[in-house]
Design a protein around this motif. Structure first.
Motif, PDB file in Angstrom:
ATOM      1  N   GLY A  82      -6.001  -5.955  -1.309  1.00  0.00           N
ATOM      2  CA  GLY A  82      -5.325  -4.909  -1.830  1.00  0.00           C
ATOM      3  C   GLY A  82      -5.616  -3.565  -0.904  1.00  0.00           C
ATOM      4  N   THR A  83      -7.041  -3.377  -0.712  1.00  0.00           N
ATOM      5  CA  THR A  83      -7.099  -2.445  -0.030  1.00  0.00           C
ATOM      6  C   THR A  83      -6.929  -2.123   1.441  1.00  0.00           C
ATOM      7  OG1 THR A  83      -9.395  -2.140  -1.491  1.00  0.00           O
ATOM      8  CG2 THR A  83      -9.307  -0.965   0.513  1.00  0.00           C
ATOM      9  N   VAL A  84      -7.004  -3.383   1.917  1.00  0.00           N
ATOM     10  CA  VAL A  84      -6.456  -3.391   3.278  1.00  0.00           C
ATOM     11  C   VAL A  84      -4.805  -3.104   3.516  1.00  0.00           C
ATOM     12  CG1 VAL A  84      -6.158  -4.686   5.296  1.00  0.00           C
ATOM     13  CG2 VAL A  84      -8.477  -5.035   4.003  1.00  0.00           C
ATOM     14  N   TYR A  85      -4.320  -3.573   2.686  1.00  0.00           N
ATOM     15  CA  TYR A  85      -2.822  -3.478   2.707  1.00  0.00           C
ATOM     16  C   TYR A  85      -2.297  -1.766   2.205  1.00  0.00           C
ATOM     17  CZ  TYR A  85      -1.229  -8.277   3.531  1.00  0.00           C
ATOM     18  OH  TYR A  85      -0.760  -9.326   4.208  1.00  0.00           O
ATOM     19  N   SER A  86      -3.132  -1.339   1.360  1.00  0.00           N
ATOM     20  CA  SER A  86      -3.210   0.064   0.719  1.00  0.00           C
ATOM     21  C   SER A  86      -3.236   1.004   2.149  1.00  0.00           C
ATOM     22  CB  SER A  86      -3.966   0.389  -0.251  1.00  0.00           C
ATOM     23  OG  SER A  86      -3.741   1.835  -0.463  1.00  0.00           O
ATOM     24  N   MET A  87      -4.372   0.748   2.717  1.00  0.00           N
ATOM     25  CA  MET A  87      -4.729   1.427   4.071  1.00  0.00           C
ATOM     26  C   MET A  87      -3.653   1.381   5.171  1.00  0.00           C
ATOM     27  SD  MET A  87      -8.782   1.233   3.961  1.00  0.00           S
ATOM     28  CE  MET A  87      -9.111   2.514   5.579  1.00  0.00           C
ATOM     29  N   LEU A  88      -3.080   0.061   5.409  1.00  0.00           N
ATOM     30  CA  LEU A  88      -2.156  -0.154   6.157  1.00  0.00           C
ATOM     31  C   LEU A  88      -0.838   0.484   5.914  1.00  0.00           C
ATOM     32  CD1 LEU A  88      -2.140  -3.960   6.969  1.00  0.00           C
ATOM     33  CD2 LEU A  88      -2.351  -2.319   8.813  1.00  0.00           C
ATOM     34  N   GLY A  89      -0.794   0.861   4.864  1.00  0.00           N
ATOM     35  CA  GLY A  89       0.312   1.456   4.255  1.00  0.00           C
ATOM     36  C   GLY A  89       0.234   3.019   4.718  1.00  0.00           C
ATOM     37  N   GLN A  90      -0.814   3.585   4.475  1.00  0.00           N
ATOM     38  CA  GLN A  90      -0.964   4.811   4.662  1.00  0.00           C
ATOM     39  C   GLN A  90      -1.059   5.248   6.490  1.00  0.00           C
ATOM     40  OE1 GLN A  90      -4.616   6.419   2.119  1.00  0.00           O
ATOM     41  NE2 GLN A  90      -4.104   4.538   1.204  1.00  0.00           N
ATOM     42  N   ALA A  91      -1.679   4.314   6.941  1.00  0.00           N
ATOM     43  CA  ALA A  91      -1.811   4.546   8.432  1.00  0.00           C
ATOM     44  C   ALA A  91      -0.437   4.620   9.228  1.00  0.00           C
ATOM     45  CB  ALA A  91      -2.552   3.436   9.087  1.00  0.00           C
ATOM     46  N   TYR A  92       0.623   3.366   8.677  1.00  0.00           N
ATOM     47  CA  TYR A  92       2.076   3.214   9.219  1.00  0.00           C
ATOM     48  C   TYR A  92       2.681   4.485   8.740  1.00  0.00           C
ATOM     49  CZ  TYR A  92       1.489  -1.748  10.364  1.00  0.00           C
ATOM     50  OH  TYR A  92       1.048  -2.848  10.759  1.00  0.00           O
ATOM     51  N   ASN A  93       2.440   4.945   7.567  1.00  0.00           N
ATOM     52  CA  ASN A  93       3.194   6.130   7.112  1.00  0.00           C
ATOM     53  C   ASN A  93       2.949   7.386   7.963  1.00  0.00           C
ATOM     54  OD1 ASN A  93       5.353   7.009   5.248  1.00  0.00           O
ATOM     55  ND2 ASN A  93       3.731   8.428   4.188  1.00  0.00           N
ATOM     56  N   THR A  94       1.648   7.615   8.341  1.00  0.00           N
ATOM     57  CA  THR A  94       1.445   8.779   9.170  1.00  0.00           C
ATOM     58  C   THR A  94       1.654   8.601  10.583  1.00  0.00           C
ATOM     59  OG1 THR A  94      -0.923   8.781   7.917  1.00  0.00           O
ATOM     60  CG2 THR A  94      -1.033   9.703  10.382  1.00  0.00           C
ATOM     61  N   ILE A  95       2.182   7.525  11.222  1.00  0.00           N
ATOM     62  CA  ILE A  95       2.709   7.409  12.460  1.00  0.00           C
ATOM     63  C   ILE A  95       4.304   7.108  12.552  1.00  0.00           C
ATOM     64  CG2 ILE A  95       0.563   6.466  13.308  1.00  0.00           C
ATOM     65  CD1 ILE A  95       1.987   3.480  13.485  1.00  0.00           C
ATOM     66  N   GLY A  96       4.624   7.383  11.103  1.00  0.00           N
ATOM     67  CA  GLY A  96       6.442   7.282  11.213  1.00  0.00           C
ATOM     68  C   GLY A  96       6.877   5.961  11.128  1.00  0.00           C
ATOM     69  N   ARG A  97       5.942   4.984  10.715  1.00  0.00           N
ATOM     70  CA  ARG A  97       6.537   3.603  10.440  1.00  0.00           C
ATOM     71  C   ARG A  97       6.848   3.380   8.842  1.00  0.00           C
ATOM     72  NH1 ARG A  97       6.682  -0.164  14.068  1.00  0.00           N
ATOM     73  NH2 ARG A  97       8.087  -1.197  12.230  1.00  0.00           N
ATOM     74  N   ALA A  98       7.869   4.196   8.331  1.00  0.00           N
ATOM     75  CA  ALA A  98       7.900   3.934   6.860  1.00  0.00           C
ATOM     76  C   ALA A  98       8.395   2.554   6.533  1.00  0.00           C
ATOM     77  CB  ALA A  98       9.038   5.105   6.520  1.00  0.00           C
ATOM     78  N   ASP A  99       9.082   1.860   7.430  1.00  0.00           N
ATOM     79  CA  ASP A  99       9.415   0.359   7.181  1.00  0.00           C
ATOM     80  C   ASP A  99       8.276  -0.476   6.756  1.00  0.00           C
ATOM     81  OD1 ASP A  99       8.783   0.644   9.823  1.00  0.00           O
ATOM     82  OD2 ASP A  99      10.088  -0.992  10.210  1.00  0.00           O
ATOM     83  N   LYS A 100       7.329  -0.360   7.739  1.00  0.00           N
ATOM     84  CA  LYS A 100       6.079  -1.193   7.647  1.00  0.00           C
ATOM     85  C   LYS A 100       5.106  -0.460   6.461  1.00  0.00           C
ATOM     86  CE  LYS A 100       4.363  -3.795  10.476  1.00  0.00           C
ATOM     87  NZ  LYS A 100       4.462  -5.172  10.340  1.00  0.00           N
ATOM     88  N   ALA A 101       5.294   0.654   6.168  1.00  0.00           N
ATOM     89  CA  ALA A 101       4.410   1.282   5.090  1.00  0.00           C
ATOM     90  C   ALA A 101       4.822   0.700   3.647  1.00  0.00           C
ATOM     91  CB  ALA A 101       4.427   2.693   5.285  1.00  0.00           C
ATOM     92  N   VAL A 102       6.135   0.853   3.273  1.00  0.00           N
ATOM     93  CA  VAL A 102       6.691   0.238   2.221  1.00  0.00           C
ATOM     94  C   VAL A 102       6.430  -1.159   2.143  1.00  0.00           C
ATOM     95  CG1 VAL A 102       8.895  -0.191   1.002  1.00  0.00           C
ATOM     96  CG2 VAL A 102       8.690   1.829   2.216  1.00  0.00           C
ATOM     97  N   GLU A 103       6.358  -1.841   3.221  1.00  0.00           N
ATOM     98  CA  GLU A 103       6.158  -3.708   3.039  1.00  0.00           C
ATOM     99  C   GLU A 103       4.513  -3.658   2.830  1.00  0.00           C
ATOM    100  OE1 GLU A 103       5.443  -6.993   6.579  1.00  0.00           O
ATOM    101  OE2 GLU A 103       7.329  -5.479   6.692  1.00  0.00           O
TER     102      GLU A 103
END
Length: 524
Positions: A82-103
């Motif tokens: 859960g933590t890994v996916y949450s951090m992935l979402g935040q990192a993807y969002n920062t670099i402009g990958r909203a699609d991957k962030a939502v997923e």
């Protein structure tokens, strides 16, 4: 993955302590020894490395570790997923990958065990989705229904309204941003210009950090309650005890929000305002505040709430900080036009970058100035320049600047601001215009896609906004090819902002209070 050896554990504790003390570079340097000692096979050890990379603003380094953990499946410690996916979402969002962030955020919801944290991660997904291009009504309805369904899993029991034992209408403002923050700038007129004979103002503050702005709200509100650390049901209970008539949530799905409080129905009437661009997705929320420009579209039926429009602008800005003087238009010293964007770079889609590339191609020698924390680290700059290149923007025509407190002064290096889409700017658009920088904005059908449009219409600058991407390019290019017009706007914009509904604090407060009366009288 494997269990941590004694040697690994000792190194882990040492590095964790360094990280906690803020010695991020030393902690990062020591990670090599931990990984060589077998930490590369331990999920918890690798996750610590990701946290350290985050503290160093090395988003790409953090992302590489997290993607490795995702691939491994954290089989030694599956509770970390859960933590890994949450951090992935935040990192993807920062670099402009909203699609991957939502997923990733939705994956975090699936793997988190605690209901409260599931709600946090779902809000993160909704927030990231606001930057997705080409979403439709069905997409948003499905997303919102998912949040409301998740709320129902908590077996929340709504309160029964209490008989009123007070005369003035009680307004409750719920926020984690009673501090130097855009939400506070937008809320202040509703406290400072409140009709105290008819309204009693309660503030429920979820923010731990406090500053001079917090002090101002403490002194101005009739009742100011610090609720940081309280459970949602405890906050709701207090609101119910306080007999709040109209509860206004100011955070929506932004970070540290308290949306679940509204599921308890602690107030007679509940609405969303100011701090969030979309719907809450909650059946318990009755209205969302908008205005005649951003709430006028017929394509907003994905909203769960009824749209409650004020005349003119639903944004009214109060300035708490000292604003620098307007500088001369930079083209006058540079000899070329500088376009720019200081918006959160997570909002910048590839589609927008391609439009910006077209603008630069139509204005000889023009440059693009971007500013965001992503550019604090070399890896972030390299990643962004490659991304820009793929979108038709040459590296030699771009300047990337990292985060800094003096960003307002740096508007002195920008001639024309380019708004983002579909998640448009709010405070950033206002600040740019107040600093004398004209803004070109693209708008869509939904409320959150029309903030820039609303502000420009309220400024009498309807020629600076359009719903057509090709026209967006033409407007920005035409302005760039007429630098004298840019210079004239530079001298006029601050006074135009001050004279507009965007800073008519008394008029705005009166309009909103009129709506409050109508809600209480059942006329809405």
């Amino acid at each position: 993955m494997a269990n941590m050896t004694k040697e690994c554990w000792k190194l882990y504790i040492k590095i964790h302590d360094l990280w906690k003390m803020g010695l991020f570079h030393r902690a990062d340097d020591a990670m090599g020894a931990l990984l060589e000692a077998g930490g590369d096979q331990v999920s918890k050890a690798q996750l610590l490395g990701a946290y350290i990379k985050r503290s160093l603003e090395d988003v790409l380094g953090e992302l590489a570790i997290l993607e490795s953990l995702e691939k491994s499946g954290c089989t030694d410690e599956p509770e970390l997923k859960g933590t890994v996916y949450s951090m992935l979402g935040q990192a993807y969002n920062t670099i402009g990958r909203a699609d991957k962030a939502v997923e990733s955020f939705l994956q975090s919801v699936e793997h988190e065990e605690e209901w409260q944290q599931k709600l946090v991660e779902y809000s993160n997904a909704v927030f990231a989705a606001a930057s997705l291009p080409d979403t439709d009504k069905e997409f948003w309805q499905t997303l919102y229904e998912g949040y409301d369904a998740l709320l129902s899993e908590g077996n929340v029991e709504p309160y029964t309204p209490k008989p009123r034992s007070h005369h003035r209408i009680r307004i409750g403002y719920l926020s984690s941003d009673f501090r130097q923050h855009p939400v506070s700038s937008l809320l202040w007129p509703l406290l400072d210009k409140a009709n105290n004979k008819e309204f009693q103002i309660f503030c429920y503050a979820g923010n731990k950090d406090e500053d001079a702005v917090t002090k101002s709200f403490r002194e101005k509100a009739d009742v100011y309650r610090q609720v940081c650390g309280w459970t949602h049901d405890k906050i709701a209970r207090q609101i119910h005890i306080d007999e709040i008539d109209i509860l206004v949530d100011l955070g929506g799905h932004t970070s540290n929000n308290m949306l679940p409080v509204l599921a308890y129905r602690p107030a007679r009437i509940q609405l969303s305002a100011i701090g969030w661009v979309g719907s809450t997705g909650m059946q318990a929320v009755d209205y969302v505040l908008g205005d005649e420009y951003c709430s006028g579209s017929e394509q907003q039926d994905a909203y769960v709430e009824k749209l409650l429009p004020v005349k003119n602008s639903h944004f009214c800005f109060h300035i708490f900080k000292k604003m620098p003087a307007v500088a001369e238009a930079p083209w006058q010293r540079n000899g070329y036009i500088t376009y720019g964007c200081f918006n959160n770079f997570a909002k910048v889609t590839d589609d927008m970058l391609k439009l910006w590339g077209q603008i630069l191609s139509k204005v000889p020698q023009s440059r693009l100035l971007l500013k965001h924390k992503l550019f604090d680290h070399e890896t972030g700059r390299e990643y962004t320049l490659k991304r820009l290149g793929k979108c038709g923007i040459p590296a030699d025509r771009v300047e990337l600047r990292g985060f800094s407190e003096d960003y307002l002064q740096q508007y002195g290096d920008m001639d024309i601001a380019l708004d983002t889409f579909p998640y448009t700017g709010g405070m950033t658009t206002f600040e740019a215009m107040y600093m004398g920088v004209p803004v070109v904005s693209l708008y869509g059908d939904s409320r959150g896609q029309r903030f820039g449009y609303s502000m420009l219409m309220n400024m009498g600058l309807e020629d600076m906004t359009t719903s057509e991407p090709a026209e967006y390019v033409e407007i920005a290019a035409a302005l760039g090819n007429n630098p004298d017009v840019v210079a004239d706007l530079r001298l006029q914009l601050r006074d135009m902002v001050k004279a507009s509904p965007l800073m008519d604090e008394a008029g705005y407060a009166a309009q909103v209070e009129q709506l409050y009366h109508q809600l209480m009288d059942g006329k809405r």
